[in-house]
Design a protein around this motif. Structure first.
Motif, PDB file in Angstrom:
ATOM      1  N   GLN A   1      11.848  18.154  16.502  1.00 48.40           N
ATOM      2  CA  GLN A   1      11.269  16.991  16.111  1.00 48.40           C
ATOM      3  C   GLN A   1      11.604  16.250  16.256  1.00 48.40           C
ATOM      4  N   ILE A   2      13.443  16.507  15.447  1.00 52.24           N
ATOM      5  CA  ILE A   2      14.474  15.699  15.381  1.00 52.24           C
ATOM      6  C   ILE A   2      15.679  15.792  16.853  1.00 52.24           C
ATOM      7  N   THR A   3      16.324  14.849  16.787  1.00 55.78           N
ATOM      8  CA  THR A   3      17.039  14.643  18.156  1.00 55.78           C
ATOM      9  C   THR A   3      18.013  14.338  17.716  1.00 55.78           C
ATOM     10  N   LEU A   4      18.178  13.115  16.606  1.00 53.62           N
ATOM     11  CA  LEU A   4      19.176  12.761  15.690  1.00 53.62           C
ATOM     12  C   LEU A   4      20.439  14.278  14.640  1.00 53.62           C
ATOM     13  N   GLY A   5      21.247  13.813  14.632  1.00 49.20           N
ATOM     14  CA  GLY A   5      22.481  14.256  14.446  1.00 49.20           C
ATOM     15  C   GLY A   5      22.480  16.140  14.080  1.00 49.20           C
ATOM     16  N   LYS A   6      22.051  16.699  15.123  1.00 49.69           N
ATOM     17  CA  LYS A   6      22.364  17.975  15.706  1.00 49.69           C
ATOM     18  C   LYS A   6      23.035  18.114  16.892  1.00 49.69           C
TER      19      LYS A   6
ATOM     20  N   LYS B   1      16.969   7.041   9.727  1.00 51.02           N
ATOM     21  CA  LYS B   1      16.957   8.781   8.262  1.00 51.02           C
ATOM     22  C   LYS B   1      14.663   9.200   8.446  1.00 51.02           C
ATOM     23  N   ARG B   2      14.623   8.607   8.307  1.00 52.93           N
ATOM     24  CA  ARG B   2      12.983   8.657   7.930  1.00 52.93           C
ATOM     25  C   ARG B   2      12.828   9.749   9.336  1.00 52.93           C
ATOM     26  N   VAL B   3      12.988   8.921  10.530  1.00 51.46           N
ATOM     27  CA  VAL B   3      12.442  10.434  11.695  1.00 51.46           C
ATOM     28  C   VAL B   3      13.355  11.178  12.210  1.00 51.46           C
ATOM     29  N   HIS B   4      15.176  11.498  11.670  1.00 48.53           N
ATOM     30  CA  HIS B   4      15.944  12.387  12.099  1.00 48.53           C
ATOM     31  C   HIS B   4      16.150  12.949  10.701  1.00 48.53           C
ATOM     32  N   SER B   5      15.044  13.502   9.527  1.00 50.99           N
ATOM     33  CA  SER B   5      15.079  13.623   8.291  1.00 50.99           C
ATOM     34  C   SER B   5      17.046  13.828   7.842  1.00 50.99           C
ATOM     35  N   GLY B   6      17.177  12.388   7.539  1.00 48.34           N
ATOM     36  CA  GLY B   6      18.763  12.095   7.131  1.00 48.34           C
ATOM     37  C   GLY B   6      19.469  11.889   8.008  1.00 48.34           C
ATOM     38  N   ASN B   7      19.851  11.449   9.126  1.00 49.85           N
ATOM     39  CA  ASN B   7      20.127  12.185  10.421  1.00 49.85           C
ATOM     40  C   ASN B   7      21.033  10.123  10.821  1.00 49.85           C
TER      41      ASN B   7
END
Lengths: 355, 179
Positions: free
Chosen positions: A227-232, B110-116
């Motif tokens: 789900q996460i696409t940002l920060g990784k 932050k909300r969408v991407h676990s704080g990133n």
């Protein structure tokens, strides 16, 4: 059209090869969302720049080849019949959203249908790449190469802090959605999925049924994706997904063994009953068909059923969708007619295996 | 229970959502719920737009509120998308919107991407330039730290040399840019 021709049309050539862990992971997919720097996003509805994007893609990439991907063929949504679009959607080569964009929507599809580049979907480009079995690393590597090839002839919308800019904040950063399609009948039968899904959600991954709506997963087919696409980084996203999928594979294998030990004869009975239903019924709804197909596929994997090919599950799940049924029947069918025609198609398909 | 936005009316809409395992509850009166977009359910249930819309925070400190007010009036000068419209749709209109709505993006991302909030992945070949080297430098520094921690000095030496070389290159580029 003969059934064999029809199947050849319905089943993408890449599906006929086998990847690793293919008893449980049917396919892996990588999707990258990209936008051009100079044009407003498709969400803005600004037609002029979208036409430019389409023209650029047509001029530069139509009928081009890249490495093993031969002959990217451009299909414009404006030029397709509704049933043709529906067939492409059911093959997962385009999205329902793209099918609605009758002005500037198009897709570049490689000859073996493994790679598809949707143009003017929610983003200017949505590159999708499929691999059979559990092959996320290879899929990411190859998708990234195709991405470089597409970048060569344009300027992407990219920001040092935010990464690849996308229409939707849920895709920004890497623009990457990595997913696998898994067949998890034993975990479903033992009611384990209800416990597993929330756990996986906590890890920032999403599990959902591929066919059917809500919590019900038809054919016990599940899609697991990030789900996460940002920060990784892309590699981290794929590694995280891989480790969860690996655990799911092991749990499913254990559950299958447990089922065999605990209720071998009941399991065998269930599998052969489903086989019987598929082989002999005259009317079958898609829900029942997908349950039976899932059972038969499990029967093949466990060695109970020997003379049927493994592909039967993914093949017939696609073939018995409304779009394909009507395409094969060459006419519109109401739901009742569909159920009868579906039963007919499945019987005919099973007979192909009898030699 | 009172509406958590206006604190004036009885809350009529209760909204629970789980984002990456974190439960959030929202209680609003009918008026505020309408304003926040909780009431526009489409036939298909909650769409991703509405889902996103619901992620926008509303209980902020005063200083933040003022900043928000300014952003709320903001209109992207490239595609014409207003902040209000962005809130409603949950989608940007063009790449410039990221610049226009910048002050308000961090909490959403932050909300969408676990704080990133910051990209660490692939960099386009064309745009990269300095950025590629900067990333490589970051990576080498991490590697060096690891090696020194493990007292693996033999392997650490060439890594250190590489870092120095990259640093010099980056500095030269920067100086070149100044002239």
């Amino acid at each position: 059209m003969s059934l064999q021709d029809f199947i050849n049309e319905a089943i993408s050539p890449w599906m006929n090869t086998e990847g690793s862990d293919s008893d449980i992971v049917l396919s892996s997919r990588i999707r990258l969302a990209r936008n051009f720097d100079y044009a407003a996003f498709p969400t803005s509805g600004e037609q002029e720049s979208l036409i430019k994007v389409l023209e650029h893609m047509e001029k530069e990439y139509s009928n081009q080849s890249y490495n093993q991907f031969k002959q990217f063929h451009l299909v414009k949504m404006a030029e397709l019949e509704p049933v043709q679009k529906r067939v492409l959607v059911e093959k997962h080569l385009i999205s329902p959203h793209l099918a609605e964009n009758n002005h500037t929507g198009a897709a570049l599809i490689s000859e073996n249908e493994q790679a598809s580049i949707m143009i003017n979907e929610e983003d200017h480009l949505r590159l999708q790449l499929y691999y059979p079995g559990f092959e996320l690393t290879k899929a990411l590597e190859t998708a990234s190469q195709i991405d470089d090839w597409l970048e060569e002839r344009t300027q992407y919308a990219f920001d040092e802090q935010r990464g690849y800019l996308t229409s939707c904040p849920t895709n920004v950063g890497t623009g990457l959605r990595a997913s696998v399609m898994m067949h998890l009948p034993a975990l479903t039968m033992t009611n384990k999925m209800n416990q597993i899904v929330p756990e996986i959600n906590k890890l920032g991954l999403v599990v959902r049924g591929i066919y059917g709506e809500g919590s019900e997963a038809l054919g016990q087919l599940f899609q697991v994706s990030n789900q996460i696409t940002l920060g990784k980084s892309e590699e981290e996203i794929v590694e995280d997904l891989k480790s969860v999928v690996q655990q799911l594979i092991e749990s499913e294998r254990r559950a299958r063994e447990w089922l065999l030990q605990q209720s071998g004869i009941q399991l065998e009975d269930r599998i052969f009953r489903s086989y019987g239903v598929l082989a002999h019924s005259r009317i079958i709804e898609s829900k029942e068909a997908s349950k039976c197909l899932s059972d038969v596929r499990l029967g093949i994997d466990l060695g109970y059923i020997k003379n049927v090919s493994k592909n039967i599950l993914n093949e017939l799940m696609v073939l018995t969708q409304p779009g394909f049924l009507q395409h094969y029947a060459q006419k519109a069918l109401n739901p009742k007619e569909r159920d009868a025609f579906r039963a007919h198609l499945i019987r005919e398909r099973l007979q192909l295996e009898q030699y | 229970m009172m509406c958590q936005k206006c604190q004036e009316h009885e809350a009529a809409v209760h909204y629970k959502q789980v984002v990456n395992g974190e439960k959030q509850e929202t209680h609003l009166c009918e008026g505020c719920a309408q304003e926040e977009g909780y009431m526009n359910f489409s036939d298909n249930g909650l769409s991703i737009h509405q889902f996103l819309t619901s992620m926008f925070p509303f209980d902020q400190s005063i200083s933040q509120k003022q900043q928000v007010r300014r952003t709320e009036d903001a209109v992207c000068n490239k595609c014409g998308l207003s902040y209000q419209a962005f809130r409603r749709k949950g989608k940007f209109g063009c790449s410039n919107c990221y610049e226009t709505f910048h002050p308000y993006l961090d909490p959403i991302l932050k909300r969408v991407h676990s704080g990133n909030t910051t990209h660490v992945g692939k960099i386009p070949k064309k745009i990269g330039g300095n950025l590629h080297k900067q990333r490589e430098l970051d990576q080498l520094r991490k590697q060096l730290e690891q090696l020194v921690q493990n007292e693996n000095f033999e392997e650490a030496a060439p890594v250190r040399d590489q870092i120095n070389k990259l640093k010099q290159e980056l500095e030269e580029e920067r100086e070149g840019g100044d002239q």
